[in-house]
Scaffold this active site. Structure first.
Site, PDB file in Angstrom:
ATOM      1  N   SER A   1     -17.083  27.908  26.166  1.00  0.00           N
ATOM      2  CA  SER A   1     -18.330  29.016  26.837  1.00  0.00           C
ATOM      3  C   SER A   1     -19.449  28.496  26.147  1.00  0.00           C
ATOM      4  O   SER A   1     -19.833  26.668  25.802  1.00  0.00           O
ATOM      5  CB  SER A   1     -18.296  30.258  25.284  1.00  0.00           C
ATOM      6  OG  SER A   1     -18.233  29.417  24.211  1.00  0.00           O
ATOM      7  N   LYS A   2     -20.551  29.271  27.214  1.00  0.00           N
ATOM      8  CA  LYS A   2     -22.182  28.018  26.394  1.00  0.00           C
ATOM      9  C   LYS A   2     -21.793  27.536  25.189  1.00  0.00           C
ATOM     10  O   LYS A   2     -22.649  26.830  25.358  1.00  0.00           O
ATOM     11  CB  LYS A   2     -22.440  29.041  27.514  1.00  0.00           C
ATOM     12  CG  LYS A   2     -23.821  29.995  28.108  1.00  0.00           C
ATOM     13  CD  LYS A   2     -24.737  30.020  28.534  1.00  0.00           C
ATOM     14  CE  LYS A   2     -24.564  29.259  29.924  1.00  0.00           C
ATOM     15  NZ  LYS A   2     -25.692  30.602  30.974  1.00  0.00           N
ATOM     16  N   ARG A   3     -22.300  28.654  23.842  1.00  0.00           N
ATOM     17  CA  ARG A   3     -21.969  27.907  22.798  1.00  0.00           C
ATOM     18  C   ARG A   3     -21.097  26.756  22.574  1.00  0.00           C
ATOM     19  O   ARG A   3     -21.412  25.824  21.632  1.00  0.00           O
ATOM     20  CB  ARG A   3     -21.937  29.038  21.363  1.00  0.00           C
ATOM     21  CG  ARG A   3     -21.669  28.943  20.687  1.00  0.00           C
ATOM     22  CD  ARG A   3     -21.376  30.620  19.244  1.00  0.00           C
ATOM     23  NE  ARG A   3     -20.443  31.063  19.553  1.00  0.00           N
ATOM     24  CZ  ARG A   3     -19.060  30.285  19.035  1.00  0.00           C
ATOM     25  NH1 ARG A   3     -19.212  29.771  18.359  1.00  0.00           N
ATOM     26  NH2 ARG A   3     -17.789  30.925  19.007  1.00  0.00           N
TER      27      ARG A   3
ATOM     28  N   GLY B   1     -20.854  25.095  24.393  1.00  0.00           N
ATOM     29  CA  GLY B   1     -21.239  23.242  25.304  1.00  0.00           C
ATOM     30  C   GLY B   1     -21.205  22.873  26.671  1.00  0.00           C
ATOM     31  O   GLY B   1     -20.770  22.545  27.745  1.00  0.00           O
TER      32      GLY B   1
END
Ligand code: GLU
Length: 470
Positions: free
Chosen positions: A243-245, A247
């Site tokens: 996920s974005k969180r 990386g």
């Protein structure tokens, strides 16, 4: 006698629908390393056939990301869309040879048949026109579909996944050319890889199923099949989809966060490839060692702490001028002007010791900003307290003492401060603390005498006098 070894040609083939994400960057790195290891070629092909989703911003972001990572490609980037005529030509060749056929089914008809097959729990192969070419209506639009073999099985000896077998009966008669004359990705990728002389296809394992379908185009055309290496996708630290969180960001986000390209290369290399227990692997070593056999089969997990620790390592290894080249933009942005020559000289001296304690480039900026001419300094609350009362005027006296030093060197500066303290019957700390506050404004700084030496006599004296006058 020399034996001619065929040249290795790899490629990175991104679809320009977004930034260069971290998984794509790793795929590009592996292809680049394989080519560089063997003195081969690394090609860039922009798979822009989906005109609605492809953007020039994405193409620019991908090129910029590759350049930032130091992954240079050979020759010009190839636009897949610009090769559509050649793709059409191959579709026609397959048609003439009987390896493909015309499909006159309308999209609505196909949709209904697909749904019926799904309800009946049967595979849908899209092959309603396969044996009906004599019924072909005149002047009706048609797509061209490949005639997949129905018997037997195909095995791919994937360098990473091992032998993978698929029954041919599972393959549908996929479309090669749409009824609007546009080639499909499945056709374009094979024609381009063949025409560009690609010998090794290294890409994410989400393309493994496609490989079995693409194989049939190679066979039908009588072309050599490339070596395949389908690499496992990158997951988050929790093993879930990245996920974005965790990386899943564009390469430019890593640049903005202050990671060095060398550290990113090392990190991405290790994220799926190993060389014994080595964690620190420079790009030079990697171009000597990289192979497909050592790519792991399990999914890799992205770990920011590891990127940080590698980055800290590479930051320490840089010289002052190299560090300055990375820190310059941020410093100049803060100052709203270019750095002066004097500031550059100070920074080249100061940055290596600041890098000792830094993980990311922004960690250098506060310490580095001390060495720029930013008088009058704004003081932190703590620094202001240290300079309150008699300490302000005291700084004027220290300035006079330091101004008289003939040789502006660490030892002399230290000795002058000590003798000033002794003469005033003050503990050294009572002088050094306000001096540090006056010179740094309360920002984090290293050894005081070192800081003053690098800052220079004139600037030091001026900063102390500013406090005496305040
Ligand atoms: N364009 C495809 C993608 O971005 C890659 C195709 C390939 O590597 O064969 O996923």
């Amino acid at each position: 006698m020399t034996i001619a070894v065929p040249e290795i040609v790899t490629r990175f083939a991104p679809s320009p629908t977004g930034f260069l994400h971290i998984g794509g960057a790793r795929t590009a790195l592996y292809n680049w390393l394989l080519a560089r290891r063997h003195g081969g070629k690394f090609l860039l092909r922009i798979e822009d056939t989906d005109k609605k989703r492809s953007t020039t911003e994405a193409i620019d972001a991908i090129s910029a990301g590759l350049k930032w990572l130091g992954l240079d490609w050979d020759g010009d980037a190839v636009s897949q869309a610009s090769r559509a005529d050649r793709h059409r030509e191959v579709a026609q060749t397959l048609l003439k040879a009987g390896n493909a056929y015309k499909c006159f089914a309308s999209p609505e008809e196909l949709k209904t048949l697909r749904e019926e097959a799904r309800t009946a729990g049967k595979p849908f192969r899209g092959d309603i026109w396969r044996n009906r070419q004599d019924e072909a209506p005149e002047d009706a639009p048609y797509s061209i579909r490949i005639k997949m073999p129905r018997e037997g099985a195909e095995t791919i000896a994937d360098t990473v996944q091992g032998d993978v077998t698929v029954q041919n009966a599972e393959l549908d008669d996929m479309i090669l050319l749409r009824s609007d004359g546009n080639p499909t990705y499945m056709l374009a990728v094979v024609v381009d890889d063949h025409d560009m002389g690609v010998t090794h296809v290294v890409r994410g394992d989400d393309h493994l199923n496609n490989a079995f379908r693409q194989l049939q185009i190679y066979s039908a055309m009588g072309w050599d099949i490339p070596v395949y290496a389908h690499i496992p996708l990158i997951h988050g630290p929790d093993g879930k989809k990245l996920s974005k969180r965790h990386g899943a960001l564009g390469v430019e986000a890593y640049e903005e966060m202050g990671f060095l390209p060398a550290a990113m290369r090392n990190y991405l290399l290790r994220l799926g490839w190993s060389h014994g227990d080595d964690e620190i692997i420079t790009t030079e070593q990697a171009t000597g060692w990289f192979n497909l056999e050592n790519i792991g089969r399990g999914p890799s997990r992205f770990d920011f702490d590891k990127v940080d620790s590698l980055n800290a390592h590479y930051l320490k290894a840089l010289s002052g001028s190299e560090l300055l080249s990375f820190a310059r933009i941020a410093l100049e942005n803060t100052l709203s002007r270019p750095l002066s020559e004097l500031e550059e000289c100070r920074l080249i001296k100061a940055l290596p010791s600041l890098a000792e304690r830094a993980k990311r480039l922004p960690d250098l900026h506060e310490g580095a900003s001390l060495f720029c001419n930013t008088r009058p300094l704004s003081l932190s609350e703590k620094a202001a307290n240290l300079l309150a009362g008699d300490n302000g005027p005291l700084m004027g006296d220290v300035a006079t003492e330091l101004e008289a030093i003939p040789v502006w060197k660490h030892e002399e500066i230290k000795a002058a401060i000590m003798s000033f303290a002794t003469a005033r019957d003050l503990k050294p700390g009572k002088v050094m603390q306000p001096v540090r506050a006056a010179v740094t404004g309360g920002k984090q700084s290293g050894d005081l005498a070192d800081t003053l030496e690098i800052l220079g006599q004139e600037e030091t004296v001026a900063r102390l006098r500013d406090q005496a006058a305040a």
